[in-house]
Motif scaffolding. Structure first.
Motif, PDB file in Angstrom:
ATOM      1  N   ASP A  23       1.192   5.202  10.991  1.00 56.34           N
ATOM      2  CA  ASP A  23      -0.146   5.731  10.769  1.00 56.34           C
ATOM      3  C   ASP A  23      -0.667   5.263   9.410  1.00 56.34           C
ATOM      4  O   ASP A  23       0.015   4.538   8.681  1.00 56.34           O
ATOM      5  CB  ASP A  23      -0.177   7.262  10.885  1.00 56.34           C
ATOM      6  N   LYS A  24      -1.862   5.696   9.091  1.00 60.96           N
ATOM      7  CA  LYS A  24      -2.499   5.252   7.842  1.00 60.96           C
ATOM      8  C   LYS A  24      -1.654   5.611   6.622  1.00 60.96           C
ATOM      9  O   LYS A  24      -1.519   4.818   5.678  1.00 60.96           O
ATOM     10  CB  LYS A  24      -3.882   5.889   7.742  1.00 60.96           C
ATOM     11  N   GLU A  25      -1.057   6.790   6.637  1.00 68.58           N
ATOM     12  CA  GLU A  25      -0.250   7.235   5.506  1.00 68.58           C
ATOM     13  C   GLU A  25       0.977   6.339   5.318  1.00 68.58           C
ATOM     14  O   GLU A  25       1.388   6.060   4.187  1.00 68.58           O
ATOM     15  CB  GLU A  25       0.184   8.692   5.703  1.00 68.58           C
ATOM     16  N   ASP A  26       1.563   5.886   6.428  1.00 66.46           N
ATOM     17  CA  ASP A  26       2.702   4.962   6.319  1.00 66.46           C
ATOM     18  C   ASP A  26       2.286   3.672   5.620  1.00 66.46           C
ATOM     19  O   ASP A  26       3.014   3.149   4.769  1.00 66.46           O
ATOM     20  CB  ASP A  26       3.244   4.633   7.711  1.00 66.46           C
ATOM     21  N   TYR A  27       1.114   3.154   5.993  1.00 67.41           N
ATOM     22  CA  TYR A  27       0.617   1.931   5.355  1.00 67.41           C
ATOM     23  C   TYR A  27       0.444   2.150   3.851  1.00 67.41           C
ATOM     24  O   TYR A  27       0.838   1.301   3.028  1.00 67.41           O
ATOM     25  CB  TYR A  27      -0.729   1.524   5.971  1.00 67.41           C
ATOM     26  N   GLN A  29       1.872   4.429   1.919  1.00 64.88           N
ATOM     27  CA  GLN A  29       3.184   4.591   1.300  1.00 64.88           C
ATOM     28  C   GLN A  29       3.855   3.240   1.068  1.00 64.88           C
ATOM     29  O   GLN A  29       4.422   2.988  -0.003  1.00 64.88           O
ATOM     30  CB  GLN A  29       4.071   5.471   2.185  1.00 64.88           C
ATOM     31  N   LEU A  30       3.792   2.368   2.062  1.00 61.98           N
ATOM     32  CA  LEU A  30       4.396   1.047   1.916  1.00 61.98           C
ATOM     33  C   LEU A  30       3.757   0.257   0.788  1.00 61.98           C
ATOM     34  O   LEU A  30       4.448  -0.364  -0.028  1.00 61.98           O
ATOM     35  CB  LEU A  30       4.268   0.262   3.229  1.00 61.98           C
ATOM     36  N   GLN A  39      10.212  -0.726  -0.114  1.00 59.79           N
ATOM     37  CA  GLN A  39       9.400  -0.771   1.106  1.00 59.79           C
ATOM     38  C   GLN A  39      10.277  -0.780   2.355  1.00 59.79           C
ATOM     39  O   GLN A  39      10.032  -0.036   3.305  1.00 59.79           O
ATOM     40  CB  GLN A  39       8.507  -2.020   1.094  1.00 59.79           C
ATOM     41  N   ILE A  40      11.290  -1.633   2.348  1.00 60.54           N
ATOM     42  CA  ILE A  40      12.164  -1.729   3.506  1.00 60.54           C
ATOM     43  C   ILE A  40      12.969  -0.445   3.683  1.00 60.54           C
ATOM     44  O   ILE A  40      13.199   0.008   4.808  1.00 60.54           O
ATOM     45  CB  ILE A  40      13.085  -2.958   3.387  1.00 60.54           C
ATOM     46  N   LYS A  44      13.203   2.082   6.925  1.00 60.60           N
ATOM     47  CA  LYS A  44      14.478   2.487   7.506  1.00 60.60           C
ATOM     48  C   LYS A  44      14.649   3.999   7.547  1.00 60.60           C
ATOM     49  O   LYS A  44      15.335   4.527   8.427  1.00 60.60           O
ATOM     50  CB  LYS A  44      15.633   1.866   6.717  1.00 60.60           C
ATOM     51  N   GLU A  45      14.012   4.695   6.625  1.00 63.12           N
ATOM     52  CA  GLU A  45      14.249   6.136   6.516  1.00 63.12           C
ATOM     53  C   GLU A  45      13.124   7.002   7.071  1.00 63.12           C
ATOM     54  O   GLU A  45      13.345   8.172   7.383  1.00 63.12           O
ATOM     55  CB  GLU A  45      14.487   6.507   5.046  1.00 63.12           C
ATOM     56  N   ASN A  46      11.917   6.442   7.222  1.00 55.94           N
ATOM     57  CA  ASN A  46      10.768   7.295   7.532  1.00 55.94           C
ATOM     58  C   ASN A  46       9.933   6.858   8.738  1.00 55.94           C
ATOM     59  O   ASN A  46       8.912   7.477   9.021  1.00 55.94           O
ATOM     60  CB  ASN A  46       9.839   7.355   6.306  1.00 55.94           C
TER      61      ASN A  46
END
Length: 353
Positions: A23-27, A29-30, A39-40, A44-46
């Protein structure tokens, strides 16, 4: 079983898979992470990629991350294909063929440039398992030059499409070969789509046709501007199954110069490619991808019992992978968040609804 019942089951599965996309929040956060390693680790964790990347040891190996994500996409294809039969299954198998073609392009580019580092990398970074190839991947990987690689394709569908260009000028040979491979791929899709029921065939023909329209614009533009191809060469390579841009207008485009080509495109529904103050050359491919991305995003709002949701999901997953790799590469080269956003298929500014 009727179309509605078949696609009701498939669409339910597809919606479950789509819910796992970032989702937008993942982008955000990355993009906010301080390093590629972080980032990787976040992936792997989320995210739903935790299973895909759980066995990875080298957290800074971006090419390997990309391969693992793309192999997962192919695995997802396999999970969905089992729901289809007959011509529908054949069409999805043809779609997977593109990843074999992308591997083949990687070999061609590396050998044409004689880049030993890349040649060593592609020994380990193939997308498909050896048993899934229509060619002997080991022979291709061990080819010492471009001509030997083409000879190693004898007996496959690719040989007759590539062998005529072995003696072409070095600066054009890969352009010609890649265009021919793409033409082969779209012809295979068109032929396989004829096996679908009429409603699904018409839907797929528009999807395929608009994709070909956009690629024809891009190829003609680049052929004129960067390769100085003559009109007859351009016409020879145009994709023949366009939706809006039929042969007459494509021929006119092939006989134009860059400014004339822009005027023609500005009079079509693809005017967004040139109606911009941003660098056309830098952002053309991203604009094409973004156009397709948001057309497929809209599919999930309609919930029709046809083939579109299956195609939409795999396009969205493919573009998500591209965005993830763009974010990792951008962090590697020290780009700021606002700069990174410029290279993403998905828009991140403002509301994501």
């Amino acid at each position: 079983m009727g179309n509605e019942r078949v696609f009701a089951a498939i669409n339910t599965k597809i919606r479950v898979l789509k819910a796992k996309l970032l989702d937008k929040e993942d982008y955000i956060q990355l993009m906010e992470k301080e390093s590629v390693e972080e980032q990787i680790l976040y992936l792997k964790e989320n995210t739903s990629y935790k299973e895909v990347l759980k066995n990875g040891e080298d957290l800074e190996d971006i090419p390997q991350v990309q391969i693992e994500l793309e192999r997962n996409l192919i695995h997802e294809f396999g999970r969905i294909i089992k729901y289809f039969a007959g011509g529908y299954k054949d069409l999805f198998k043809a779609l997977i063929l593109r990843y074999e073609i992308e591997d083949l392009k990687l070999y061609l580019r590396a050998l044409s440039r004689n880049e030993d580092k890349i040649k060593m990398e592609f020994r380990n970074l193939s997308l498909l398992g050896g048993e899934n190839y229509s060619f002997d991947s080991n022979k291709l990987k061990n080819s010492s030059n471009l001509e030997e690689l083409i000879e190693n394709l004898e007996g496959t569908i690719y040989y007759s499409f590539l062998s005529p260009y072995r003696k072409e000028e070095p600066e054009k040979i890969i352009f010609y070969m890649e265009m021919n491979l793409d033409r082969l791929y779209f012809n295979l899709l068109s032929n396989n789509s004829k096996k679908l029921k009429k409603e699904d065939r018409l839907i797929f023909e528009e999807i395929l046709g608009r994709n070909e329209d956009l690629l024809n614009i891009e190829w003609i533009y680049r052929g004129i501007k960067f390769y100085n191809l003559i009109p007859e060469e351009l016409i020879n390579f145009i994709l023949p199954h366009g939706y809006e841009l039929k042969y007459k207008i494509l021929k006119k485009m092939c006989y134009s110069n860059v400014d004339e080509l822009k005027e023609i495109v500005l009079s079509t529904s693809y005017d967004f490619l040139f109606d911009t103050e941003k660098d056309v050359d830098l952002y053309m491919e991203r604009r094409i991808e973004r156009y397709i991305y948001y057309r497929f995003s809209d599919v999930f709002k309609k919930a029709k019992f046809d083939i579109t949701m299956s195609f939409a999901y795999f396009h969205l997953l493919e573009y998500e992978i591209r965005d993830i790799i763009s974010i990792l590469e951008a962090k590697k080269y020290g780009l700021e968040i606002e700069e990174i956003k410029e290279y993403l298929v998905r828009k991140i500014e403002g509301s994501d609804k």
